[in-house]
Design a protein around this motif. Structure first.
Motif, short mmCIF file in Angstrom:
data_model
loop_
_atom_site.label_atom_id
_atom_site.label_comp_id
_atom_site.label_asym_id
_atom_site.label_seq_id
_atom_site.Cartn_x
_atom_site.Cartn_y
_atom_site.Cartn_z
N PHE A 15 -1.41 43.15 -19.23
CA PHE A 15 -0.95 43.96 -20.36
C PHE A 15 -1.85 45.19 -20.56
O PHE A 15 -1.34 46.29 -20.84
CB PHE A 15 -0.95 43.12 -21.64
CG PHE A 15 0.26 42.24 -21.79
CD1 PHE A 15 1.52 42.71 -21.50
CD2 PHE A 15 0.13 40.93 -22.22
CE1 PHE A 15 2.63 41.89 -21.64
CE2 PHE A 15 1.22 40.11 -22.36
CZ PHE A 15 2.48 40.58 -22.07
N ILE A 16 -3.15 45.02 -20.44
CA ILE A 16 -4.06 46.16 -20.62
C ILE A 16 -3.83 47.21 -19.54
O ILE A 16 -3.77 48.42 -19.81
CB ILE A 16 -5.53 45.68 -20.61
CG1 ILE A 16 -5.81 44.76 -21.80
CG2 ILE A 16 -6.48 46.87 -20.63
CD1 ILE A 16 -5.67 45.43 -23.15
N LEU A 17 -3.71 46.76 -18.28
CA LEU A 17 -3.45 47.70 -17.18
C LEU A 17 -2.10 48.41 -17.37
O LEU A 17 -1.98 49.61 -17.14
CB LEU A 17 -3.46 46.96 -15.84
CG LEU A 17 -4.83 46.59 -15.28
CD1 LEU A 17 -4.69 45.70 -14.06
CD2 LEU A 17 -5.63 47.84 -14.92
N THR A 18 -1.08 47.65 -17.77
CA THR A 18 0.24 48.24 -18.00
C THR A 18 0.19 49.25 -19.14
O THR A 18 0.81 50.32 -19.07
CB THR A 18 1.26 47.13 -18.34
OG1 THR A 18 1.26 46.16 -17.29
CG2 THR A 18 2.65 47.72 -18.49
N SER A 19 -0.56 48.92 -20.18
CA SER A 19 -0.72 49.84 -21.31
C SER A 19 -1.33 51.16 -20.85
O SER A 19 -0.88 52.25 -21.23
CB SER A 19 -1.59 49.20 -22.39
OG SER A 19 -1.89 50.12 -23.40
N ALA A 20 -2.37 51.08 -20.00
CA ALA A 20 -3.02 52.30 -19.50
C ALA A 20 -2.05 53.11 -18.65
O ALA A 20 -1.98 54.34 -18.77
CB ALA A 20 -4.25 51.92 -18.68
N LEU A 21 -1.31 52.44 -17.76
CA LEU A 21 -0.33 53.13 -16.92
C LEU A 21 0.71 53.85 -17.77
O LEU A 21 1.00 55.03 -17.56
CB LEU A 21 0.34 52.13 -15.98
CG LEU A 21 1.58 52.65 -15.22
CD1 LEU A 21 1.20 53.82 -14.32
CD2 LEU A 21 2.20 51.53 -14.40
N TYR A 22 1.27 53.15 -18.74
CA TYR A 22 2.31 53.74 -19.58
C TYR A 22 1.75 54.91 -20.40
O TYR A 22 2.42 55.93 -20.59
CB TYR A 22 2.89 52.68 -20.53
CG TYR A 22 3.87 51.73 -19.89
CD1 TYR A 22 3.83 51.45 -18.53
CD2 TYR A 22 4.86 51.11 -20.65
CE1 TYR A 22 4.73 50.58 -17.96
CE2 TYR A 22 5.77 50.24 -20.08
CZ TYR A 22 5.69 49.97 -18.73
OH TYR A 22 6.59 49.11 -18.16
#
Length: 700
Positions: A15-22
């Motif tokens: 979730f943290i990585l996805t948040s950064a990507l988005y």
């Protein structure tokens, strides 16, 4: 409970990585360039720092420290993508993945950790792909591309063998190399002058692999069988398109018969050897059944169309049911013959019932088959076909829209799942069909509120299923649920119903919550874990690789900012379009008036430098003078105001050349593409003394 905690940690990190990507892809304008760079740097420090900290604090949870170290490399890749966005370099450029793959490769060689091996493999293949096809997928495929694909396929096969020999220990890399080798070798076997050679090579490799792993490793045999089956069927369609004739279809029918006869002898042989695994024989029969069924169906419809036989769909349905489905169902014929004829009859019956809209009759056929057929694999396939027929029937009879039809399919499969507790294979078929229908609801065009409801519902159900099935030890269920969970994460990136920045905030909150819950449960349970720390004894080397990443980012920021400050400004005419990048968000793809050069003597690809000169309107134009591969096309002396711009010739034809300059992409805030498209006329570009350009802004 220990596995549940580990799973919660995994979800939190994702979730943290996805948040950064988005967030980076949204190109939010609240922060300046340098502030965004600082945020990217902070993200890298966060993951690497947390990895080192947890390795010392949580002695029994080295798996989490290892995951965070891999996440640090992923965050570095996101930072590289961000730099491309900030300074408008090529979207999804091979350079992005090349730079990203360097620390991943160094970590792989230094730590020998499976996660780094898998990441490196993926990044290297993305680098090669985007180098070969920088603009359109598989555009301008040539024989050179075919040989490159063949070489990479062979390299993957060698890597697979190296891993099997035990020189590298990584299960993910083993399967990645095997799948990549099969895909690449299959690509080379179609539509080229050497396709016969590549086909023979692939069949040879496939034959050796099937023989080698027939009774030894079921998972590898399954992969080889799937690719082999797909290859034979696709090759059949290629040959059918090339040699359409009655003789071809008769030959195809004979090939199906010979295949069935040969398979019968092989199955009988396997029965006499108790060492043969049950699933090996099942997979073999499934492959033969699929190939033979497709061959027979293609032959029947091909001959009917060629001879212009006027057979009604009802007659065709009756013949298929009476002479194929019923005899094969009630008799004890050899498995390959039995299931090939049964599958052929059902497929012909379904096609006929769809054309004349009497699909309700197929329910009687499926009921008959289910009553007599007891084999697990066969019942699973027939259940999926039954669900497909149900969807066709509801769509044709009740004329349901996509949303209503999918809701009905979710409900029916949900009820079937609850009622089929003692029939595990059919229950899994209901589970799979219901999940596919529910996932489809998140992708169709609906109102914003309904879309949010379906996405939320899918997320909650998928997450719950992962936990419940993991706890129950139902591996195929929890892995399937996890795959659907990741499919939603990927699908939401391209979902335009709500903004990336909003999704980024949501995922950040979810990530923090999951990590907090995992930490609490971990402390409360005081679990003992056996995991190896990849930091042990390798701290200095890992720190050196991390410093290399920081140094590269610092150098790129410094050089680009210097160019923006001191480069010469030129104005260029353009025409834009509006796609979305794989990692960097929305961008405008620019086509300049200088992108296509006329009246050239260029007949090859390579580096080029063109001379620009300002016209009375203040726009810089191509002067007709260029330097290609170090040679000027005409004598040239630089005049005051002349600007030399470097580019690369990507194609040439009839004294014309297509050139890219590395300034073809301008990244914009999410959802503003229509505001830009068709309204901007020129681009402001900074050009260094060496001739390298950087796109600054667009102008009306």
């Amino acid at each position: 409970m220990k596995k549940m905690v580990s799973l919660t940690y995994l979800f939190g990190v994702v979730f943290i990585l996805t948040s950064a990507l988005y967030f980076f892809a949204s190109n939010w304008q609240m922060f300046s360039r340098l502030e965004k760079v600082a945020l990217a740097g902070a993200l890298i420090v966060l993951f690497y720092g947390a990895s080192f900290l947890l390795d010392r604090v949580l002695k029994g949870a080295h798996f989490l420290s290892n995951w965070l170290l891999v996440s640090g490399v992923i965050s570095f890749g996101l930072s590289v993508a961000l730099l491309g966005q900030l300074y408008n370099s090529h979207a999804d450029s091979y350079l992005l993945f090349l730079v990203w793959s360097v620390p991943a490769l160094l970590f792989s060689l230094y730590t020998r950790y499976g996660g780094f091996y898998a990441l490196t493999h993926i990044l290297i293949h993305l680098t090669i792909y985007f180098y070969l096809f920088p603009s359109t997928p598989f555009g301008d495929w040539t024989m050179v591309h075919t040989w490159i694909a063949f070489g990479i396929g062979i390299a993957n096969m060698l890597l697979f063998l190296i891993i099997k020999k035990g020189y590298i220990h990584s299960k993910p890399l083993l399967y990645l190399s095997l799948v990549s080798a099969n895909l690449l070798l299959i690509v080379t076997a179609f539509d080229n002058e050497y396709s016969a050679f590549f086909t023979l090579v692939y069949i040879g490799i496939l034959g050796v692999g099937v023989y080698r792993y027939f009774n030894k490793e079921t998972s590898i045999f399954i992969i080889l069988s799937m690719f082999g089956t797909g290859f034979i069927i696709i090759k059949m369609f290629e040959l059918m398109a090339r040699y359409v004739s009655s003789l071809f279809f008769v030959g195809l029918l004979l090939a199906a018969i010979l295949l069935l006869v040969g398979s019968v002898f092989l199955v009988n042989y396997l029965r006499k050897h108790s060492a043969s695994r049950h699933w090996t024989k099942t997979i073999f029969v499934a492959s033969v059944t699929t190939i033979a069924s497709v061959f027979i169906v293609a032959s029947v419809f091909g001959l009917l169309s060629l001879f212009m036989v006027d057979v009604s769909m009802i007659t065709l349905f009756v013949l298929a049911t009476a002479f194929l489905v019923i005899p094969s169902t009630v008799t004890n014929w050899p498995s390959p013959v039995k299931y090939s004829l049964m599958m052929t009859g059902i497929v012909i019956g379904m096609i006929a019932s769809v054309f004349d809209e009497f699909s309700f009759v197929m329910f009687f056929v499926f009921s008959f088959v289910f009553y007599f057929e007891k084999r697990i694999a066969a019942r699973f396939i027939f259940y999926l076909l039954f669900q497909l027929n149900t969807a066709i029937f509801l769509g044709q009879t009740l004329e349901l829209g996509a949303q209503a039809l999918l809701l009905v399919m979710v409900f029916l499969n949900g009820m079937a799942y609850l009622l089929l507790k003692n029939k595990q294979v059919l229950q899994y078929g209901a589970f799979l069909s219901g999940f596919i229908a529910l996932f489809s609801l998140t992708m169709i065009d609906l109102s914003w509120s309904l879309h949010i409801v379906y996405c939320t519902l899918f997320f909650l159900i998928a997450t719950l299923c992962v936990y419940v099935f993991k706890k129950q030890g139902l591996q195929i269920y929890w892995i399937s649920s996890l795959l659907f969970w990741f499919m939603l994460i990927v699908q939401l990136y391209y979902d335009l119903a709500w903004k990336l920045v909003h999704k980024s905030v949501l995922f950040a909150v979810l990530g923090i919550l999951f990590l907090l819950v995992a930490g609490y449960l971990d402390r409360k349970g005081n679990f003992e874990r056996k995991s190896h720390s990849i930091l042990a004894g390798k701290t200095l080397g890992i720190l050196f690789i991390i410093c290399l990443q920081g140094g590269w980012i610092g150098y790129q920021v410094y050089s680009n900012e210097t160019l923006l400050q001191s480069g010469e400004t030129v104005i260029l005419e353009l025409q834009p379009v509006d796609p979305r990048s794989l990692l960097q968000g929305d961008y405008v793809e620019l086509n300049y008036s200088i992108s296509q050069l006329e009246d050239t003597s260029i007949d090859d690809n390579g580096p080029i430098t063109i001379v620009l000169r300002k016209n009375p309107q203040g726009v810089h134009e191509y002067t007709g003078v260029y330097k290609f591969k170090g040679k000027w096309n005409a004598s040239y002396e630089k005049k005051p105001g002349d600007v030399l711009l470097n580019g690369k010739v990507t194609s040439s034809w009839d004294n014309s050349a297509q050139v890219t300059y590395g300034i073809e992409h301008f990244f914009i805030p999410e959802g503003t593409g229509l505001d830009v498209e068709g309204k901007v006329k020129t681009a402001v570009v900074k050009v260094s003394e060496k001739g390298d350009g950087i796109l600054v802004r667009l102008r009306d």
